[in-house]
Design an enzyme around this catalytic site. Structure first.
Site, PDB file in Angstrom:
ATOM      1  N   THR A  39       0.815  -1.208   0.000  1.00 22.11           N
ATOM      2  CA  THR A  39       0.000   0.000   0.000  1.00 22.11           C
ATOM      3  C   THR A  39       0.852   1.263   0.000  1.00 22.11           C
ATOM      4  O   THR A  39       0.440   2.301  -0.500  1.00 22.11           O
ATOM      5  CB  THR A  39      -0.931  -0.017   1.234  1.00 22.11           C
ATOM      6  OG1 THR A  39      -1.808  -1.120   1.086  1.00 22.11           O
ATOM      7  CG2 THR A  39      -1.747   1.246   1.356  1.00 22.11           C
ATOM      8  N   TYR A  51      -8.358   0.937  -3.873  1.00 26.61           N
ATOM      9  CA  TYR A  51      -6.999   1.246  -4.286  1.00 26.61           C
ATOM     10  C   TYR A  51      -6.327  -0.012  -4.781  1.00 26.61           C
ATOM     11  O   TYR A  51      -6.764  -1.135  -4.516  1.00 26.61           O
ATOM     12  CB  TYR A  51      -6.185   1.887  -3.163  1.00 26.61           C
ATOM     13  CG  TYR A  51      -5.727   0.935  -2.091  1.00 26.61           C
ATOM     14  CD1 TYR A  51      -6.552   0.594  -1.041  1.00 26.61           C
ATOM     15  CD2 TYR A  51      -4.458   0.380  -2.141  1.00 26.61           C
ATOM     16  CE1 TYR A  51      -6.139  -0.289  -0.067  1.00 26.61           C
ATOM     17  CE2 TYR A  51      -4.025  -0.498  -1.158  1.00 26.61           C
ATOM     18  CZ  TYR A  51      -4.877  -0.832  -0.124  1.00 26.61           C
ATOM     19  OH  TYR A  51      -4.472  -1.702   0.821  1.00 26.61           O
ATOM     20  N   SER A  84       1.269  -7.594  -0.239  1.00 25.28           N
ATOM     21  CA  SER A  84       2.021  -8.592   0.529  1.00 25.28           C
ATOM     22  C   SER A  84       1.218  -9.846   0.836  1.00 25.28           C
ATOM     23  O   SER A  84       1.758 -10.824   1.342  1.00 25.28           O
ATOM     24  CB  SER A  84       2.609  -7.983   1.795  1.00 25.28           C
ATOM     25  OG  SER A  84       1.610  -7.713   2.743  1.00 25.28           O
ATOM     26  N   THR A 117       1.642  -4.222   4.459  1.00 29.67           N
ATOM     27  CA  THR A 117       1.570  -4.460   5.897  1.00 29.67           C
ATOM     28  C   THR A 117       0.942  -5.811   6.253  1.00 29.67           C
ATOM     29  O   THR A 117       1.127  -6.302   7.360  1.00 29.67           O
ATOM     30  CB  THR A 117       0.758  -3.344   6.590  1.00 29.67           C
ATOM     31  OG1 THR A 117      -0.528  -3.277   5.981  1.00 29.67           O
ATOM     32  CG2 THR A 117       1.458  -2.009   6.489  1.00 29.67           C
ATOM     33  N   ASP A 118       0.196  -6.420   5.326  1.00 30.52           N
ATOM     34  CA  ASP A 118      -0.545  -7.648   5.664  1.00 30.52           C
ATOM     35  C   ASP A 118       0.360  -8.755   6.201  1.00 30.52           C
ATOM     36  O   ASP A 118       0.010  -9.440   7.162  1.00 30.52           O
ATOM     37  CB  ASP A 118      -1.287  -8.189   4.429  1.00 30.52           C
ATOM     38  CG  ASP A 118      -2.506  -7.349   4.064  1.00 30.52           C
ATOM     39  OD1 ASP A 118      -2.828  -6.397   4.789  1.00 30.52           O
ATOM     40  OD2 ASP A 118      -3.137  -7.673   3.043  1.00 30.52           O
ATOM     41  N   LYS A 190       0.464  -7.118  13.026  1.00 31.25           N
ATOM     42  CA  LYS A 190      -0.604  -6.248  12.521  1.00 31.25           C
ATOM     43  C   LYS A 190      -1.873  -6.595  13.285  1.00 31.25           C
ATOM     44  O   LYS A 190      -2.273  -7.760  13.343  1.00 31.25           O
ATOM     45  CB  LYS A 190      -0.800  -6.467  11.013  1.00 31.25           C
ATOM     46  CG  LYS A 190      -1.816  -5.518  10.402  1.00 31.25           C
ATOM     47  CD  LYS A 190      -1.853  -5.604   8.884  1.00 31.25           C
ATOM     48  CE  LYS A 190      -2.843  -4.578   8.339  1.00 31.25           C
ATOM     49  NZ  LYS A 190      -2.892  -4.556   6.872  1.00 31.25           N
ATOM     50  N   GLU A 311      -3.035 -27.958  29.901  1.00 34.83           N
ATOM     51  CA  GLU A 311      -4.230 -28.784  29.721  1.00 34.83           C
ATOM     52  C   GLU A 311      -3.968 -29.931  28.755  1.00 34.83           C
ATOM     53  O   GLU A 311      -4.721 -30.896  28.704  1.00 34.83           O
ATOM     54  CB  GLU A 311      -5.391 -27.927  29.195  1.00 34.83           C
ATOM     55  CG  GLU A 311      -5.978 -26.997  30.234  1.00 34.83           C
ATOM     56  CD  GLU A 311      -7.204 -26.291  29.708  1.00 34.83           C
ATOM     57  OE1 GLU A 311      -8.291 -26.873  29.738  1.00 34.83           O
ATOM     58  OE2 GLU A 311      -7.052 -25.135  29.248  1.00 34.83           O
TER      59      GLU A 311
HETATM   60  N1  GLU Z   1      -2.872  -6.046   1.041  1.00 34.36           N
HETATM   61  C1  GLU Z   1      -1.951  -4.964   0.993  1.00 34.36           C
HETATM   62  C2  GLU Z   1      -0.530  -5.421   1.318  1.00 34.36           C
HETATM   63  O1  GLU Z   1      -0.259  -6.049   2.304  1.00 34.36           O
HETATM   64  C3  GLU Z   1      -2.482  -3.897   1.820  1.00 34.36           C
HETATM   65  C4  GLU Z   1      -1.910  -3.714   3.146  1.00 34.36           C
HETATM   66  C5  GLU Z   1      -0.863  -2.645   3.206  1.00 34.36           C
HETATM   67  O2  GLU Z   1       0.124  -2.621   2.473  1.00 34.36           O
HETATM   68  O3  GLU Z   1      -1.063  -1.814   4.034  1.00 34.36           O
HETATM   69  O4  GLU Z   1       0.329  -5.150   0.535  1.00 34.36           O
END
Ligand code: GLU
Length: 354
Positions: A39, A51, A84, A117-118, A190, A311
């Protein structure tokens, strides 16, 4: 007369001062930027909501932050252009190789990786285990696309380069920079689908803060990483297959059986609570472990330690506990661990060491 003497003494004294050339200003640190998309390189489509990730080149991202030239000399490489969610082993290996190659050049002070970020926490932890260098590797992403209102990418990139260029970043393992925070690869996750403060390290906290390039480091990492790591990709053509199976109320054994049938050498259970799973799934996991599949109990809770023999009798079933690692990071460590041993006791020690 006194004034005249004074002036002439001063003139003589000045004449006798040895010539002291000013030291040339030391050049800015050289940082290599490896871009993968995400992103941070995303462009909005169809108004303010949709996007497309990975729409802009790394050169375009850097051109949008001219202040970077005050921090470092940058050279860049576009390693991938993906969201990602499409990150894979081949790209992980490429990133590890490119970072290692960069560090072979004594002029390179650090590496910055732009990333979605994923799955950033998985890539960061993988590199934390296989890049054997004290020099900093800093992953950076953004939650808002580059063309969004109040995009977070430009400041995140500025801060990431500042961290990578900082002498005190050495020896801290792979770091993640976002939202003015510096995180350890092992601790970060995340935690929110959309908010810019998505990255959290609930158990052990932050590696530090970075405010418009001003850096405040806190603690050191607690476990082995990078330069002390025993893992290598040399001679490993493909990492062993490890699947993650999610536990829930009423879960059966079908997914565990299917993973084993598909050839999984390891299984990570995203268990309920302290890595628990119900009796039916437990029987399937136990059979898998007896058949030689490495079974790691992690937790779907997002925090805390999975303890041995609470457990579930791990000794009896031959299970491994993930300690503090969340399921995707436990998978990364198990994939690398299985390149060294299939013995559950040896693998368990790795989970207590990294
Ligand atoms: N799905 C995208 C990725 O991981 C969006 C998440 C991001 O980059 O913030 O590239």
């Amino acid at each position: 007369m006194a004034g005249l003497f004074f002036r002439s003494d001063t003139a003589i004294a000045l004449l006798h001062v040895p010539f002291m050339p000013r030291p040339a200003p030391s050049p800015l640190p050289r940082i290599r930027v490896l871009a993968t998309g995400g992103t941070i390189a995303g462009a909005q489509t169809g108004g303010a909501r949709g996007y497309k990730a990975a729409a802009f080149s790394v050169e375009a991202l850097i051109a949008a932050v001219p202040q970077l030239s005050e921090l470092a000399r940058l050279d860049v490489e576009q390693v991938a252009a993906i969201g990602s969610q499409d990150m894979d082993e081949a790209t992980w290996r490429k990133l590890a190789a490119r970072a290692t190659a960069a560090f072979a050049d004594p002029d390179i002070a650090g590496v910055v990786i732009t990333h979605g970020t994923d799955t950033m926490e998985e890539t960061a932890f993988f590199l934390n285990l296989v890049v054997r260098s004290e020099k900093p590797v800093v992953l950076v992403g953004a939650m808002r696309p580059a063309t969004a209102i109040s995009a977070d990418g430009p400041m995140n990139l500025f801060n990431a380069v500042a961290v990578a260029a900082h002498a005190e970043a050495h020896g801290r393992g792979v770091l993640v920079v976002a939202n003015d925070e510096i995180h350890f690869a092992r601790e970060v996750a995340k935690t929110n689908t959309t908010q810019v403060g998505t990255f959290r390290a609930t158990a052990r906290g932050l590696a530090g803060l970075v405010n418009a390039g001003r850096i405040h480091f806190y603690s050191a990492p607690v476990r082995k990483h990078t330069a002390q790591s025993e893992f290598t990709l040399e001679g490993v053509t493909a990492l062993p297959r490890v699947e993650i199976v999610y536990a829930y109320a009423g879960a059966g054994r079908e997914l565990i059986d299917a993973a084993v049938k598909a050839g999984a050498r390891g299984l990570v259970i995203a268990g309920v609570g302290d890595g628990n799973l119900g009796a039916t799934a437990l029987a399937a996991a136990s059979e898998a472990a007896q058949a030689g599949v490495a079974v790691v109990r992690s937790s779907r809770t997002g925090g805390g330690v999975v303890e041995r023999n609470i457990e579930i009798d791990d000794d009896q079933h031959g299970f491994i506990v993930a300690d503090e690692l969340n399921p995707p990071k436990a998978r990364v460590l198990l994939m690398l661990g299985l390149t060294r041993s299939r013995d559950a006791r040896v693998l368990q020690e790795l989970f207590f060491s990294y």
